[in-house]
Scaffold this active site. Sequence first.
Site, PDB file in Angstrom:
ATOM      1  N   GLY A  96       9.989  -1.575   4.073  1.00  0.00           N
ATOM      2  CA  GLY A  96      10.693  -2.136   5.213  1.00  0.00           C
ATOM      3  C   GLY A  96      10.697  -1.207   6.412  1.00  0.00           C
ATOM      4  CB  CYS A  97      10.261   2.339   6.877  1.00  0.00           C
ATOM      5  SG  CYS A  97      11.910   2.589   6.213  1.00  0.00           S
ATOM      6  CB  ALA A  98       7.314   0.781  11.424  1.00  0.00           C
ATOM      7  CB  SER A  99       7.200   5.750   9.776  1.00  0.00           C
ATOM      8  OG  SER A  99       7.119   5.637  11.174  1.00  0.00           O
TER       9      SER A  99
END
Length: 140
Positions: free
Chosen positions: A48-51
């Site tokens: 759920g994190c872009a990074s």
Amino acid sequence: MLPDIATIEENFAFIDDWEERYRYVIELGRMLPPADAALHAEANRVHGCASQVWLEMAVEEAGGTPVLRLRGDSDAHIVRGLVALMVALFDGRTPREAAETDAFALYTRLGLAEHLTPQRSNGVRAMADRIHRDATALAA
């Protein structure tokens, strides 16, 4: 060494400029201990994190009381700083305390919620949800 969460909040109160606040968040990320290969295991990855973000939670006895030990890392400087905020907030708390802590409220208090991109805010929420879920399971 990473300061405690109260010190971090006090420091934020003295920094008026948002560019300086971002630099402080990045500096907090640099204070995290270097991550080893075990931390970067798929089981520790936060979805759920872009990074890329990895969080590992363990329980340790401290004076007869179980407390959480949280480690984290990211491949992006600012996100590593956001991970450091999570570590400062949760490391050393009991599982029950952690389960009852609203991590996203910290980001709101610090004013980060209104200055982060929607993708970063979603990543913070994903980290907070993961910690809450894991702490709740450990507290049961």
